[in-house]
Design a protein around this motif. Structure first.
Motif, PDB file in Angstrom:
ATOM      1  N   SER A  30       0.839  -1.209   0.000  1.00  0.00           N
ATOM      2  CA  SER A  30       0.000   0.000   0.000  1.00  0.00           C
ATOM      3  C   SER A  30       0.868   1.251   0.000  1.00  0.00           C
ATOM      4  CB  SER A  30      -0.925   0.021   1.210  1.00  0.00           C
ATOM      5  OG  SER A  30      -1.844  -1.032   1.145  1.00  0.00           O
ATOM      6  N   TYR A  31       1.912   1.247   0.800  1.00  0.00           N
ATOM      7  CA  TYR A  31       2.826   2.394   0.849  1.00  0.00           C
ATOM      8  C   TYR A  31       3.427   2.648  -0.528  1.00  0.00           C
ATOM      9  CZ  TYR A  31       6.714   5.393   2.108  1.00  0.00           C
ATOM     10  OH  TYR A  31       7.598   6.441   2.174  1.00  0.00           O
ATOM     11  N   VAL A  34       0.825   4.177  -2.836  1.00  0.00           N
ATOM     12  CA  VAL A  34       0.618   5.595  -2.530  1.00  0.00           C
ATOM     13  C   VAL A  34       1.762   6.430  -3.107  1.00  0.00           C
ATOM     14  CG1 VAL A  34       0.526   7.305  -0.667  1.00  0.00           C
ATOM     15  CG2 VAL A  34      -0.823   5.205  -0.505  1.00  0.00           C
ATOM     16  N   GLU A  38       1.259   9.352  -5.811  1.00  0.00           N
ATOM     17  CA  GLU A  38       1.745  10.711  -5.548  1.00  0.00           C
ATOM     18  C   GLU A  38       2.577  11.214  -6.723  1.00  0.00           C
ATOM     19  OE1 GLU A  38       2.235  11.801  -0.951  1.00  0.00           O
ATOM     20  OE2 GLU A  38       3.660  10.278  -1.644  1.00  0.00           O
ATOM     21  N   LYS A  65      -4.486   5.858   4.217  1.00  0.00           N
ATOM     22  CA  LYS A  65      -3.126   6.121   3.735  1.00  0.00           C
ATOM     23  C   LYS A  65      -3.122   7.199   2.658  1.00  0.00           C
ATOM     24  CE  LYS A  65      -1.428   1.604   4.948  1.00  0.00           C
ATOM     25  NZ  LYS A  65      -0.859   0.340   4.544  1.00  0.00           N
ATOM     26  N   MET A  66      -4.125   7.183   1.783  1.00  0.00           N
ATOM     27  CA  MET A  66      -4.205   8.206   0.738  1.00  0.00           C
ATOM     28  C   MET A  66      -4.483   9.581   1.343  1.00  0.00           C
ATOM     29  SD  MET A  66      -3.626   6.831  -2.205  1.00  0.00           S
ATOM     30  CE  MET A  66      -4.350   7.960  -3.358  1.00  0.00           C
ATOM     31  N   ALA A  69      -1.475  11.141   2.739  1.00  0.00           N
ATOM     32  CA  ALA A  69      -0.493  11.508   1.725  1.00  0.00           C
ATOM     33  C   ALA A  69      -0.812  12.884   1.148  1.00  0.00           C
ATOM     34  CB  ALA A  69      -0.473  10.471   0.617  1.00  0.00           C
TER      35      ALA A  69
END
Length: 76
Positions: A30-31, A34, A38, A65-66, A69
């Motif tokens: 997931s990181y 993202v 980005e 998480k989004m 960010a």
């Protein structure tokens, strides 16, 4: 968090080409996604994307998480 070589390769891949991330739980999928989004959003203001997840829990976690960010836009 620093991206490893494989994660960095995914983040920098040509978005016109298909790609996938195969990894186990807690490895940063997931990181990495993202970070990729980005990069795309910075290069393409107003970009709209969809992400597919398999559970509502995964969708909720990814939305958090989004929102954390730079992409803090509308997340559904």
């Amino acid at each position: 968090m620093t991206l490893n070589q494989q994660q960095q390769a995914f983040v920098e891949h040509d978005p016109a080409l298909s790609a996938r991330v195969l990894a186990g739980p807690g490895t940063g999928k997931s990181y990495t996604a993202v970070q990729f989004l980005e990069r795309l959003a910075v290069a393409n203001p107003g970009l709209r994307v969809r992400m597919l997840t398999f559970t509502r829990a995964a969708t909720a976690e990814f939305a958090i998480k989004m929102n954390d960010a730079v992409l803090s836009g509308e997340v559904i």
